[in-house]
Design a protein around this motif. Structure first.
Motif, PDB file in Angstrom:
ATOM      1  N   THR A  15      70.700  67.240  65.120  1.00 23.42           N
ATOM      2  CA  THR A  15      69.705  67.892  64.263  1.00 23.42           C
ATOM      3  C   THR A  15      69.775  67.315  62.847  1.00 23.42           C
ATOM      4  OG1 THR A  15      71.286  69.669  63.794  1.00 23.42           O
ATOM      5  CG2 THR A  15      69.694  70.060  65.574  1.00 23.42           C
ATOM      6  N   PRO A  16      69.172  66.128  62.644  1.00 21.38           N
ATOM      7  CA  PRO A  16      69.201  65.516  61.323  1.00 21.38           C
ATOM      8  C   PRO A  16      68.544  66.400  60.272  1.00 21.38           C
ATOM      9  CG  PRO A  16      68.136  64.067  62.928  1.00 21.38           C
ATOM     10  CD  PRO A  16      68.423  65.348  63.606  1.00 21.38           C
ATOM     11  N   GLY A  17      69.070  66.326  59.057  1.00 21.93           N
ATOM     12  CA  GLY A  17      68.560  67.151  57.967  1.00 21.93           C
ATOM     13  C   GLY A  17      67.620  66.379  57.067  1.00 21.93           C
ATOM     14  N   GLY A  18      67.718  66.638  55.779  1.00 29.23           N
ATOM     15  CA  GLY A  18      66.830  66.023  54.799  1.00 29.23           C
ATOM     16  C   GLY A  18      67.377  64.732  54.238  1.00 29.23           C
ATOM     17  N   ARG A  19      66.894  64.386  53.074  1.00 28.04           N
ATOM     18  CA  ARG A  19      67.204  63.112  52.442  1.00 28.04           C
ATOM     19  C   ARG A  19      68.629  63.039  51.881  1.00 28.04           C
ATOM     20  NH1 ARG A  19      64.200  58.904  50.255  1.00 28.04           N
ATOM     21  NH2 ARG A  19      62.280  59.935  50.882  1.00 28.04           N
ATOM     22  N   PHE A  20      69.013  64.037  51.069  1.00 27.16           N
ATOM     23  CA  PHE A  20      70.264  63.949  50.312  1.00 27.16           C
ATOM     24  C   PHE A  20      71.313  64.967  50.763  1.00 27.16           C
ATOM     25  CE2 PHE A  20      66.974  62.612  47.142  1.00 27.16           C
ATOM     26  CZ  PHE A  20      67.308  61.269  47.134  1.00 27.16           C
ATOM     27  N   ARG A  21      72.576  64.640  50.523  1.00 28.68           N
ATOM     28  CA  ARG A  21      73.696  65.527  50.865  1.00 28.68           C
ATOM     29  C   ARG A  21      73.553  66.895  50.200  1.00 28.68           C
ATOM     30  NH1 ARG A  21      78.464  62.574  52.807  1.00 28.68           N
ATOM     31  NH2 ARG A  21      78.113  60.359  52.525  1.00 28.68           N
ATOM     32  N   VAL A  22      73.069  66.908  48.956  1.00 35.06           N
ATOM     33  CA  VAL A  22      72.971  68.183  48.235  1.00 35.06           C
ATOM     34  C   VAL A  22      71.982  69.136  48.911  1.00 35.06           C
ATOM     35  CG1 VAL A  22      73.684  67.243  46.005  1.00 35.06           C
ATOM     36  CG2 VAL A  22      71.246  67.335  46.593  1.00 35.06           C
ATOM     37  N   GLY A  23      71.096  68.606  49.748  1.00 33.77           N
ATOM     38  CA  GLY A  23      70.114  69.434  50.442  1.00 33.77           C
ATOM     39  C   GLY A  23      70.637  70.090  51.698  1.00 33.77           C
ATOM     40  N   GLY A  24      71.857  69.767  52.090  1.00 33.51           N
ATOM     41  CA  GLY A  24      72.428  70.381  53.283  1.00 33.51           C
ATOM     42  C   GLY A  24      73.091  69.349  54.176  1.00 33.51           C
ATOM     43  N   PRO A  25      73.626  69.824  55.295  1.00 33.14           N
ATOM     44  CA  PRO A  25      74.381  68.942  56.196  1.00 33.14           C
ATOM     45  C   PRO A  25      73.475  67.959  56.928  1.00 33.14           C
ATOM     46  CG  PRO A  25      74.161  71.108  57.179  1.00 33.14           C
ATOM     47  CD  PRO A  25      73.577  71.194  55.788  1.00 33.14           C
ATOM     48  N   PHE A  26      74.096  66.888  57.394  1.00 33.24           N
ATOM     49  CA  PHE A  26      73.468  65.894  58.263  1.00 33.24           C
ATOM     50  C   PHE A  26      72.283  65.193  57.600  1.00 33.24           C
ATOM     51  CE2 PHE A  26      74.947  69.325  61.281  1.00 33.24           C
ATOM     52  CZ  PHE A  26      76.200  68.762  61.462  1.00 33.24           C
ATOM     53  N   SER A  27      72.454  64.831  56.341  1.00 32.14           N
ATOM     54  CA  SER A  27      71.386  64.184  55.568  1.00 32.14           C
ATOM     55  C   SER A  27      71.293  62.694  55.898  1.00 32.14           C
ATOM     56  CB  SER A  27      71.654  64.346  54.077  1.00 32.14           C
ATOM     57  OG  SER A  27      72.810  63.608  53.704  1.00 32.14           O
ATOM     58  N   GLY A  28      70.165  62.116  55.526  1.00 30.31           N
ATOM     59  CA  GLY A  28      69.991  60.676  55.654  1.00 30.31           C
ATOM     60  C   GLY A  28      71.008  59.920  54.819  1.00 30.31           C
ATOM     61  N   GLU A  29      71.281  60.438  53.636  1.00 34.55           N
ATOM     62  CA  GLU A  29      72.281  59.824  52.754  1.00 34.55           C
ATOM     63  C   GLU A  29      73.656  59.786  53.432  1.00 34.55           C
ATOM     64  OE1 GLU A  29      73.756  60.416  48.139  1.00 34.55           O
ATOM     65  OE2 GLU A  29      73.128  62.189  49.260  1.00 34.55           O
ATOM     66  N   GLU A  30      74.029  60.883  54.055  1.00 34.29           N
ATOM     67  CA  GLU A  30      75.320  60.953  54.762  1.00 34.29           C
ATOM     68  C   GLU A  30      75.367  59.958  55.910  1.00 34.29           C
ATOM     69  OE1 GLU A  30      77.913  64.142  57.465  1.00 34.29           O
ATOM     70  OE2 GLU A  30      76.224  64.871  56.283  1.00 34.29           O
ATOM     71  N   PHE A  31      74.316  59.919  56.724  1.00 34.61           N
ATOM     72  CA  PHE A  31      74.288  59.009  57.870  1.00 34.61           C
ATOM     73  C   PHE A  31      74.367  57.552  57.403  1.00 34.61           C
ATOM     74  CE2 PHE A  31      71.940  56.840  61.416  1.00 34.61           C
ATOM     75  CZ  PHE A  31      72.890  57.067  62.400  1.00 34.61           C
ATOM     76  N   ARG A  32      73.585  57.228  56.375  1.00 32.23           N
ATOM     77  CA  ARG A  32      73.594  55.855  55.848  1.00 32.23           C
ATOM     78  C   ARG A  32      74.969  55.489  55.296  1.00 32.23           C
ATOM     79  NH1 ARG A  32      70.684  56.085  51.003  1.00 32.23           N
ATOM     80  NH2 ARG A  32      72.736  56.425  50.095  1.00 32.23           N
ATOM     81  N   ASP A  33      75.492  56.316  54.390  1.00 34.33           N
ATOM     82  CA  ASP A  33      76.737  55.966  53.704  1.00 34.33           C
ATOM     83  C   ASP A  33      77.966  56.032  54.597  1.00 34.33           C
ATOM     84  OD1 ASP A  33      75.244  55.544  51.437  1.00 34.33           O
ATOM     85  OD2 ASP A  33      75.911  57.364  50.408  1.00 34.33           O
ATOM     86  N   ASP A  34      78.035  57.040  55.451  1.00 30.88           N
ATOM     87  CA  ASP A  34      79.253  57.258  56.239  1.00 30.88           C
ATOM     88  C   ASP A  34      79.251  56.537  57.585  1.00 30.88           C
ATOM     89  OD1 ASP A  34      79.769  58.893  54.095  1.00 30.88           O
ATOM     90  OD2 ASP A  34      79.765  60.761  55.226  1.00 30.88           O
ATOM     91  N   TYR A  35      78.078  56.243  58.126  1.00 34.26           N
ATOM     92  CA  TYR A  35      77.996  55.656  59.466  1.00 34.26           C
ATOM     93  C   TYR A  35      77.464  54.222  59.461  1.00 34.26           C
ATOM     94  CZ  TYR A  35      78.995  60.340  61.150  1.00 34.26           C
ATOM     95  OH  TYR A  35      79.601  61.549  61.397  1.00 34.26           O
ATOM     96  N   LEU A  36      76.424  53.947  58.663  1.00 36.59           N
ATOM     97  CA  LEU A  36      75.806  52.620  58.689  1.00 36.59           C
ATOM     98  C   LEU A  36      76.433  51.630  57.708  1.00 36.59           C
ATOM     99  CD1 LEU A  36      72.065  53.653  58.914  1.00 36.59           C
ATOM    100  CD2 LEU A  36      73.479  52.689  60.720  1.00 36.59           C
ATOM    101  N   SER A  37      76.639  52.061  56.486  1.00 38.69           N
ATOM    102  CA  SER A  37      77.129  51.144  55.455  1.00 38.69           C
ATOM    103  C   SER A  37      78.424  50.427  55.832  1.00 38.69           C
ATOM    104  CB  SER A  37      77.293  51.864  54.114  1.00 38.69           C
ATOM    105  OG  SER A  37      76.027  52.069  53.528  1.00 38.69           O
ATOM    106  N   PRO A  38      79.389  51.092  56.469  1.00 40.43           N
ATOM    107  CA  PRO A  38      80.616  50.363  56.819  1.00 40.43           C
ATOM    108  C   PRO A  38      80.345  49.148  57.717  1.00 40.43           C
ATOM    109  CG  PRO A  38      81.021  52.722  56.933  1.00 40.43           C
ATOM    110  CD  PRO A  38      79.538  52.547  56.720  1.00 40.43           C
TER     111      PRO A  38
END
Length: 108
Positions: A15-38
């Motif tokens: 259940t992906p969330g919104g754009r930024f971490r501050v908007g709640g869990p499972f954000s696009g920012e979280e997925f990009r930074d924690d999963y894709l960027s590495p």
């Protein structure tokens, strides 16, 4: 020869969330930074597998793929998006990446 990393949305959530971490869990920012960027930082080719998610919010998707360009430059030649569940998401992701490249100085 570079490795291919397959990064699955289901490794983070269904259940992906919104754009930024501050908007709640499972954000696009979280997925990009924690999963894709590495994987990108290691120089790997990356397939983003979005199957198994219950809807992909537009803001989430733009932050994932557009944000990847803004953060790492033009990596379109090393990134693909897979989404058999919602094929329109693949075209949308390509548009977001192209748009981020056209707006980002030096990214293309």
């Amino acid at each position: 020869r570079r490795e291919m990393a397959i990064v699955k949305i289901t490794d983070m959530t269904t259940t992906p969330g919104g754009r930024f971490r501050v908007g709640g869990p499972f954000s696009g920012e979280e997925f990009r930074d924690d999963y894709l960027s590495p994987a990108i930082e290691k120089g790997e080719y990356v397939q983003i597998d979005l199957d198994g998610a219950f809807g992909i919010p537009t803001s989430f998707l733009e932050e994932v793929v557009g944000g990847l360009i803004r953060k790492h430059g033009d990596v379109r030649d090393r990134v693909s998006v897979k989404c058999w569940d919602e094929p329109r998401v693949v075209d949308q992701a390509k548009r977001f990446m192209d748009n981020a490249c056209s707006l980002e100085p030096g990214a293309s």
